[in-house]
Design a protein around this motif. Structure first.
Motif, PDB file in Angstrom:
ATOM      1  N   LYS A  39      15.217   1.469   2.109  1.00  0.00           N
ATOM      2  CA  LYS A  39      16.336   1.276   3.045  1.00  0.00           C
ATOM      3  C   LYS A  39      16.004   1.776   4.452  1.00  0.00           C
ATOM      4  CE  LYS A  39      19.451   0.222  -0.226  1.00  0.00           C
ATOM      5  NZ  LYS A  39      19.772  -1.146  -0.438  1.00  0.00           N
ATOM      6  N   GLY A  40      15.142   2.774   4.589  1.00  0.00           N
ATOM      7  CA  GLY A  40      14.899   3.389   5.885  1.00  0.00           C
ATOM      8  C   GLY A  40      13.820   2.742   6.729  1.00  0.00           C
ATOM      9  N   LYS A  41      13.134   1.733   6.216  1.00  0.00           N
ATOM     10  CA  LYS A  41      12.035   1.120   6.966  1.00  0.00           C
ATOM     11  C   LYS A  41      12.560   0.111   7.980  1.00  0.00           C
ATOM     12  CE  LYS A  41       8.225   1.923   4.016  1.00  0.00           C
ATOM     13  NZ  LYS A  41       6.897   1.515   3.744  1.00  0.00           N
ATOM     14  N   ALA A  42      11.747  -0.096   9.004  1.00  0.00           N
ATOM     15  CA  ALA A  42      12.105  -1.043  10.065  1.00  0.00           C
ATOM     16  C   ALA A  42      12.122  -2.470   9.513  1.00  0.00           C
ATOM     17  CB  ALA A  42      11.102  -0.934  11.197  1.00  0.00           C
ATOM     18  N   PRO A  43      12.895  -3.356  10.128  1.00  0.00           N
ATOM     19  CA  PRO A  43      12.941  -4.748   9.656  1.00  0.00           C
ATOM     20  C   PRO A  43      11.598  -5.453   9.872  1.00  0.00           C
ATOM     21  CG  PRO A  43      14.213  -4.496  11.673  1.00  0.00           C
ATOM     22  CD  PRO A  43      13.784  -3.131  11.262  1.00  0.00           C
ATOM     23  N   VAL A  44      11.363  -6.470   9.071  1.00  0.00           N
ATOM     24  CA  VAL A  44      10.117  -7.228   9.152  1.00  0.00           C
ATOM     25  C   VAL A  44      10.227  -8.307  10.228  1.00  0.00           C
ATOM     26  CG1 VAL A  44       9.472  -6.788   6.775  1.00  0.00           C
ATOM     27  CG2 VAL A  44      10.831  -8.783   7.303  1.00  0.00           C
ATOM     28  N   ARG A  45       9.075  -8.833  10.638  1.00  0.00           N
ATOM     29  CA  ARG A  45       9.060  -9.866  11.688  1.00  0.00           C
ATOM     30  C   ARG A  45       9.591 -11.197  11.184  1.00  0.00           C
ATOM     31  NH1 ARG A  45       3.144  -8.672  12.788  1.00  0.00           N
ATOM     32  NH2 ARG A  45       3.364  -6.469  13.148  1.00  0.00           N
ATOM     33  N   ASP A  46       9.104 -11.635  10.035  1.00  0.00           N
ATOM     34  CA  ASP A  46       9.525 -12.917   9.467  1.00  0.00           C
ATOM     35  C   ASP A  46       9.944 -12.680   8.017  1.00  0.00           C
ATOM     36  OD1 ASP A  46       9.974 -15.508   8.743  1.00  0.00           O
ATOM     37  OD2 ASP A  46       7.993 -16.253   9.292  1.00  0.00           O
ATOM     38  N   GLU A  47      11.235 -12.540   7.810  1.00  0.00           N
ATOM     39  CA  GLU A  47      11.755 -12.161   6.496  1.00  0.00           C
ATOM     40  C   GLU A  47      11.465 -13.206   5.426  1.00  0.00           C
ATOM     41  OE1 GLU A  47      16.019 -10.968   4.519  1.00  0.00           O
ATOM     42  OE2 GLU A  47      15.686 -10.514   6.626  1.00  0.00           O
ATOM     43  N   ARG A  96      -2.502  -6.932   3.944  1.00  0.00           N
ATOM     44  CA  ARG A  96      -2.516  -8.067   4.866  1.00  0.00           C
ATOM     45  C   ARG A  96      -1.119  -8.623   5.110  1.00  0.00           C
ATOM     46  NH1 ARG A  96      -7.734 -11.596   2.925  1.00  0.00           N
ATOM     47  NH2 ARG A  96      -9.300 -10.090   3.580  1.00  0.00           N
ATOM     48  N   LEU A  97      -0.314  -8.663   4.061  1.00  0.00           N
ATOM     49  CA  LEU A  97       1.064  -9.126   4.192  1.00  0.00           C
ATOM     50  C   LEU A  97       1.848  -8.208   5.121  1.00  0.00           C
ATOM     51  CD1 LEU A  97       3.247 -11.156   3.013  1.00  0.00           C
ATOM     52  CD2 LEU A  97       3.802  -9.316   1.428  1.00  0.00           C
ATOM     53  N   GLU A  98       1.673  -6.909   4.961  1.00  0.00           N
ATOM     54  CA  GLU A  98       2.338  -5.945   5.823  1.00  0.00           C
ATOM     55  C   GLU A  98       1.890  -6.067   7.270  1.00  0.00           C
ATOM     56  OE1 GLU A  98       4.652  -3.402   5.847  1.00  0.00           O
ATOM     57  OE2 GLU A  98       5.323  -4.109   3.917  1.00  0.00           O
ATOM     58  N   MET A  99       0.582  -6.274   7.465  1.00  0.00           N
ATOM     59  CA  MET A  99       0.078  -6.386   8.833  1.00  0.00           C
ATOM     60  C   MET A  99       0.554  -7.676   9.504  1.00  0.00           C
ATOM     61  SD  MET A  99      -3.798  -4.974   8.284  1.00  0.00           S
ATOM     62  CE  MET A  99      -4.368  -5.632   9.837  1.00  0.00           C
ATOM     63  N   LYS A 100       0.690  -8.740   8.721  1.00  0.00           N
ATOM     64  CA  LYS A 100       1.078 -10.031   9.291  1.00  0.00           C
ATOM     65  C   LYS A 100       2.584 -10.136   9.536  1.00  0.00           C
ATOM     66  CE  LYS A 100       0.111 -14.912   8.650  1.00  0.00           C
ATOM     67  NZ  LYS A 100      -0.511 -15.914   7.784  1.00  0.00           N
ATOM     68  N   TYR A 101       3.394  -9.727   8.555  1.00  0.00           N
ATOM     69  CA  TYR A 101       4.838  -9.931   8.640  1.00  0.00           C
ATOM     70  C   TYR A 101       5.652  -8.644   8.692  1.00  0.00           C
ATOM     71  CZ  TYR A 101       3.498 -14.594   7.138  1.00  0.00           C
ATOM     72  OH  TYR A 101       2.903 -15.810   7.027  1.00  0.00           O
ATOM     73  N   GLY A 102       5.025  -7.505   8.426  1.00  0.00           N
ATOM     74  CA  GLY A 102       5.746  -6.250   8.384  1.00  0.00           C
ATOM     75  C   GLY A 102       6.163  -5.759   9.762  1.00  0.00           C
ATOM     76  N   SER A 103       6.743  -4.568   9.777  1.00  0.00           N
ATOM     77  CA  SER A 103       7.220  -4.023  11.055  1.00  0.00           C
ATOM     78  C   SER A 103       6.100  -3.404  11.856  1.00  0.00           C
ATOM     79  CB  SER A 103       8.271  -2.983  10.777  1.00  0.00           C
ATOM     80  OG  SER A 103       7.786  -2.011   9.874  1.00  0.00           O
TER      81      SER A 103
END
Length: 103
Positions: A39-47, A96-103
């Motif tokens: 719940k505390g993490k920043a929103p992702v770029r492309d959900e 890689r998923l985190e780096m591409k679409y994560g916060s």
């Protein structure tokens, strides 16, 4: 082969398979990222893309666990190597998923 023997040898991989499938299906249906990111993490770029990639990775790890459950009866060392390699691959793909679409 008795059911007890089967569960002793393949019980944990089958449990991992069920858990991964549950979370993969739940990701696809509920489209709720917070169940895997917290719940505390920043929103992702492309959900949408993040959800799709995360669900695919959950299904991949579930399939690897199911394959391990089968390989346990063939060769224990091969089954162990397969799940270690699959977990390592999933870790790289998740990063890689985190780096591409994560916060």
């Amino acid at each position: 082969m008795k059911a007890e023997t089967f569960l002793e040898m393949a019980g944990i991989p089958l449990l991992i398979f069920v858990i991964c499938m549950y979370y993969g299906i739940r990701l696809v249906i509920s489209k709720d990222i917070s169940m895997i990111r917290g719940k505390g993490k920043a929103p992702v770029r492309d959900e949408k893309e993040y959800l799709e990639g995360a669900a695919k990775l959950m299904f991949f790890l579930g399939a690897a666990a199911l394959l391990m459950a089968v390989l346990v009866f063939v060769n224990l060392y091969v089954a162990t190597a397969e799940i270690i390699i699959s977990t390592f691959i999933m870790g790289i793909l998740w990063k890689r998923l985190e780096m591409k679409y994560g916060s």
